[in-house]
Design a protein around this motif. Structure first.
Motif, PDB file in Angstrom:
ATOM      1  N   ASN A 119      -7.152  -0.744  -5.495  1.00 28.90           N
ATOM      2  CA  ASN A 119      -7.549  -1.073  -6.801  1.00 28.90           C
ATOM      3  C   ASN A 119      -6.313  -2.100  -7.356  1.00 28.90           C
ATOM      4  O   ASN A 119      -6.529  -2.443  -8.583  1.00 28.90           O
ATOM      5  N   ASN A 120      -5.289  -2.055  -6.483  1.00 26.56           N
ATOM      6  CA  ASN A 120      -4.131  -2.741  -7.038  1.00 26.56           C
ATOM      7  C   ASN A 120      -3.907  -3.987  -6.142  1.00 26.56           C
ATOM      8  O   ASN A 120      -3.063  -5.137  -6.318  1.00 26.56           O
ATOM      9  N   ILE A 121      -4.724  -4.374  -5.312  1.00 23.84           N
ATOM     10  CA  ILE A 121      -4.526  -5.644  -4.583  1.00 23.84           C
ATOM     11  C   ILE A 121      -5.930  -6.324  -4.605  1.00 23.84           C
ATOM     12  O   ILE A 121      -7.092  -6.058  -4.190  1.00 23.84           O
ATOM     13  N   ARG A 122      -5.828  -7.864  -4.814  1.00 24.41           N
ATOM     14  CA  ARG A 122      -7.165  -8.537  -5.115  1.00 24.41           C
ATOM     15  C   ARG A 122      -6.940  -9.834  -4.294  1.00 24.41           C
ATOM     16  O   ARG A 122      -5.754 -10.378  -4.362  1.00 24.41           O
ATOM     17  N   ASN A 123      -7.815 -10.305  -3.624  1.00 26.29           N
ATOM     18  CA  ASN A 123      -7.891 -11.499  -3.007  1.00 26.29           C
ATOM     19  C   ASN A 123      -8.580 -12.525  -3.710  1.00 26.29           C
ATOM     20  O   ASN A 123      -9.804 -12.588  -3.906  1.00 26.29           O
ATOM     21  N   TYR A 124      -8.044 -13.607  -4.410  1.00 25.51           N
ATOM     22  CA  TYR A 124      -8.768 -14.497  -4.969  1.00 25.51           C
ATOM     23  C   TYR A 124      -9.158 -15.650  -4.170  1.00 25.51           C
ATOM     24  O   TYR A 124      -9.877 -16.719  -4.851  1.00 25.51           O
ATOM     25  N   GLY A 125      -8.903 -15.989  -2.788  1.00 24.07           N
ATOM     26  CA  GLY A 125      -9.199 -16.978  -1.858  1.00 24.07           C
ATOM     27  C   GLY A 125      -8.443 -18.335  -2.499  1.00 24.07           C
ATOM     28  O   GLY A 125      -7.481 -18.003  -2.960  1.00 24.07           O
ATOM     29  N   TYR A 126      -8.972 -19.219  -2.009  1.00 26.67           N
ATOM     30  CA  TYR A 126      -8.270 -20.755  -2.276  1.00 26.67           C
ATOM     31  C   TYR A 126      -8.374 -20.898  -3.544  1.00 26.67           C
ATOM     32  O   TYR A 126      -9.395 -20.651  -4.254  1.00 26.67           O
ATOM     33  N   LEU A 127      -7.186 -21.518  -4.123  1.00 26.20           N
ATOM     34  CA  LEU A 127      -7.435 -22.255  -5.433  1.00 26.20           C
ATOM     35  C   LEU A 127      -7.211 -23.552  -5.269  1.00 26.20           C
ATOM     36  O   LEU A 127      -6.363 -24.089  -4.365  1.00 26.20           O
ATOM     37  N   SER A 128      -7.556 -24.467  -6.236  1.00 27.16           N
ATOM     38  CA  SER A 128      -7.289 -25.803  -6.292  1.00 27.16           C
ATOM     39  C   SER A 128      -5.986 -26.238  -6.590  1.00 27.16           C
ATOM     40  O   SER A 128      -5.458 -25.162  -7.317  1.00 27.16           O
ATOM     41  N   TYR A 129      -5.393 -26.983  -6.174  1.00 31.87           N
ATOM     42  CA  TYR A 129      -3.933 -27.294  -6.646  1.00 31.87           C
ATOM     43  C   TYR A 129      -3.794 -27.459  -8.104  1.00 31.87           C
ATOM     44  O   TYR A 129      -2.654 -27.049  -8.655  1.00 31.87           O
ATOM     45  N   LYS A 130      -4.505 -27.966  -8.564  1.00 34.43           N
ATOM     46  CA  LYS A 130      -4.456 -28.118 -10.165  1.00 34.43           C
ATOM     47  C   LYS A 130      -4.663 -26.739 -11.070  1.00 34.43           C
ATOM     48  O   LYS A 130      -4.086 -26.590 -12.001  1.00 34.43           O
ATOM     49  N   PHE A 163      16.113 -11.530  -0.852  1.00 26.38           N
ATOM     50  CA  PHE A 163      15.966 -11.712   0.393  1.00 26.38           C
ATOM     51  C   PHE A 163      15.173 -10.465   1.020  1.00 26.38           C
ATOM     52  O   PHE A 163      15.719  -9.373   0.919  1.00 26.38           O
ATOM     53  N   ILE A 164      14.170 -10.714   1.984  1.00 22.89           N
ATOM     54  CA  ILE A 164      13.451  -9.820   2.542  1.00 22.89           C
ATOM     55  C   ILE A 164      13.190 -10.037   4.256  1.00 22.89           C
ATOM     56  O   ILE A 164      13.683 -11.100   4.385  1.00 22.89           O
ATOM     57  N   THR A 165      13.235  -8.929   4.854  1.00 19.95           N
ATOM     58  CA  THR A 165      12.863  -9.267   6.156  1.00 19.95           C
ATOM     59  C   THR A 165      11.381  -9.380   6.381  1.00 19.95           C
ATOM     60  O   THR A 165      10.774  -9.109   5.480  1.00 19.95           O
ATOM     61  N   THR A 166      10.738  -9.282   7.649  1.00 17.57           N
ATOM     62  CA  THR A 166       9.486  -9.246   7.929  1.00 17.57           C
ATOM     63  C   THR A 166       8.917  -7.690   8.354  1.00 17.57           C
ATOM     64  O   THR A 166       7.807  -7.425   8.532  1.00 17.57           O
ATOM     65  N   GLU A 167       9.911  -6.845   7.916  1.00 17.56           N
ATOM     66  CA  GLU A 167       9.589  -5.389   8.540  1.00 17.56           C
ATOM     67  C   GLU A 167       8.751  -4.808   7.021  1.00 17.56           C
ATOM     68  O   GLU A 167       9.284  -5.014   5.751  1.00 17.56           O
ATOM     69  N   ILE A 168       7.988  -3.763   7.327  1.00 20.65           N
ATOM     70  CA  ILE A 168       6.884  -3.401   6.320  1.00 20.65           C
ATOM     71  C   ILE A 168       7.980  -2.396   5.360  1.00 20.65           C
ATOM     72  O   ILE A 168       8.062  -2.602   4.220  1.00 20.65           O
ATOM     73  N   GLU A 169       8.930  -1.713   5.860  1.00 27.34           N
ATOM     74  CA  GLU A 169       9.914  -0.791   5.267  1.00 27.34           C
ATOM     75  C   GLU A 169      10.783  -1.580   4.315  1.00 27.34           C
ATOM     76  O   GLU A 169      11.038  -1.308   3.257  1.00 27.34           O
ATOM     77  N   ASP A 170      11.196  -2.717   4.692  1.00 28.82           N
ATOM     78  CA  ASP A 170      12.106  -3.641   3.893  1.00 28.82           C
ATOM     79  C   ASP A 170      11.434  -4.122   2.834  1.00 28.82           C
ATOM     80  O   ASP A 170      12.066  -4.278   1.784  1.00 28.82           O
ATOM     81  N   ILE A 171      10.293  -4.669   3.126  1.00 24.81           N
ATOM     82  CA  ILE A 171       9.361  -5.269   1.836  1.00 24.81           C
ATOM     83  C   ILE A 171       9.058  -4.307   0.752  1.00 24.81           C
ATOM     84  O   ILE A 171       9.347  -4.424  -0.364  1.00 24.81           O
ATOM     85  N   SER A 172       8.738  -3.023   1.245  1.00 23.12           N
ATOM     86  CA  SER A 172       8.482  -2.129   0.456  1.00 23.12           C
ATOM     87  C   SER A 172       9.570  -1.657  -0.424  1.00 23.12           C
ATOM     88  O   SER A 172       9.560  -1.705  -1.522  1.00 23.12           O
ATOM     89  N   LYS A 173      10.829  -1.496   0.082  1.00 25.77           N
ATOM     90  CA  LYS A 173      12.024  -1.297  -0.571  1.00 25.77           C
ATOM     91  C   LYS A 173      12.279  -2.358  -1.641  1.00 25.77           C
ATOM     92  O   LYS A 173      12.810  -2.014  -2.781  1.00 25.77           O
ATOM     93  N   GLN A 175       0.930  -1.173   0.198  1.00 26.50           N
ATOM     94  CA  GLN A 175       0.049  -0.035   0.023  1.00 26.50           C
ATOM     95  C   GLN A 175       0.954   1.188   0.100  1.00 26.50           C
ATOM     96  O   GLN A 175       0.269   2.358  -0.380  1.00 26.50           O
ATOM     97  N   THR A 176       2.269   1.182   0.055  1.00 28.22           N
ATOM     98  CA  THR A 176       2.974   2.422   0.115  1.00 28.22           C
ATOM     99  C   THR A 176       3.640   2.656  -1.433  1.00 28.22           C
ATOM    100  O   THR A 176       3.987   3.686  -1.469  1.00 28.22           O
ATOM    101  N   ILE A 177       3.186   1.702  -2.217  1.00 23.18           N
ATOM    102  CA  ILE A 177       3.753   1.824  -3.599  1.00 23.18           C
ATOM    103  C   ILE A 177       2.611   2.519  -4.394  1.00 23.18           C
ATOM    104  O   ILE A 177       1.523   2.205  -4.165  1.00 23.18           O
ATOM    105  N   GLN A 178       2.888   3.703  -4.658  1.00 24.51           N
ATOM    106  CA  GLN A 178       1.805   4.376  -5.479  1.00 24.51           C
ATOM    107  C   GLN A 178       2.075   4.410  -7.064  1.00 24.51           C
ATOM    108  O   GLN A 178       2.169   5.450  -7.534  1.00 24.51           O
ATOM    109  N   GLN A 179       1.718   3.182  -7.709  1.00 21.02           N
ATOM    110  CA  GLN A 179       1.666   3.002  -9.148  1.00 21.02           C
ATOM    111  C   GLN A 179       0.647   2.387  -9.550  1.00 21.02           C
ATOM    112  O   GLN A 179       0.205   1.248  -8.959  1.00 21.02           O
TER     113      GLN A 179
END
Length: 196
Positions: free
Chosen positions: A74-85, A141-151, A45-49
């Protein structure tokens, strides 16, 4: 002798011409605290594109919170569970796989994403990432920190050629690895011949 989860690569050999204008990120897994999905959403959500998208596939105890967080996006969508196939066809529609796990014993989904030609963002707390990722070559490699994931998401956006090349490299890495059921079965037979 280490034998990780292995799978048949054939369903993951799909190919698709990806857009050079858009970049599609994907999280696939349980919506639980350990997987870092809430931190991922807040990072994205910090990415404005307008041409950058995040798909979420899965479900779990944080499903309501996930839906609430993305309700106005408008940029994030939850598709729910998918079947393995259906997973291989869904994976190949994306460019970058993200799994910001706080800890994961293996995470076979990392190998499945790599087999589908995706660049990977994952933590050093995920065994499959430690086994297969080379930072800035076939993933980050990422950490679990919001700032690092955004970077790291921004790095991918600014380096589309490296993302594409890393994804192509990932297909080859998994083909030669013990995650490939054919390679794993040959390795197991070789090991058994030595100990019997």
């Amino acid at each position: 002798f280490n034998l990780p989860y292995s799978f048949n690569l054939d369903p993951y050999k799909l190919s698709k011409k990806r857009s050079t204008r858009d970049m599609k990120f994907l999280f696939m897994g349980q919506y639980i605290d350990r997987k870092g999905i809430i931190e991922l959403i807040k990072s994205f959500q910090t990415i404005q594109q307008d041409n950058i998208f995040l798909s979420l596939a899965g479900g779990g105890e944080l499903n309501e919170e996930v839906n609430s967080l993305i309700s106005e996006s408008n940029n994030i969508r939850n598709y729910g569970y998918l079947s393995y196939k259906d997973s291989p066809e869904f994976l190949v529609e994306h460019d970058v796989f993200i799994l910001p796990s706080k800890h994961d014993g293996w995470a076979v989904v990392i190998a499945e994403a790599m087999a589908s030609g995706l660049f990977v963002l994952g933590t050093s707390s995920t065994s499959a990432c430690n086994e297969y990722l080379q930072d800035k070559k076939n993933g980050l490699f990422i950490t679990t920190e919001i700032e690092d994931i955004s970077k790291k998401i921004s790095w991918c956006i600014n380096n589309p050629r490296k993302v594409l090349e890393g994804g192509i490299q990932n297909k080859s890495v998994i083909e030669k690895s013990m995650s490939n059921a054919q390679v794993a079965s040959k390795g197991l037979l070789h090991f058994l011949k030595q100990v019997i």
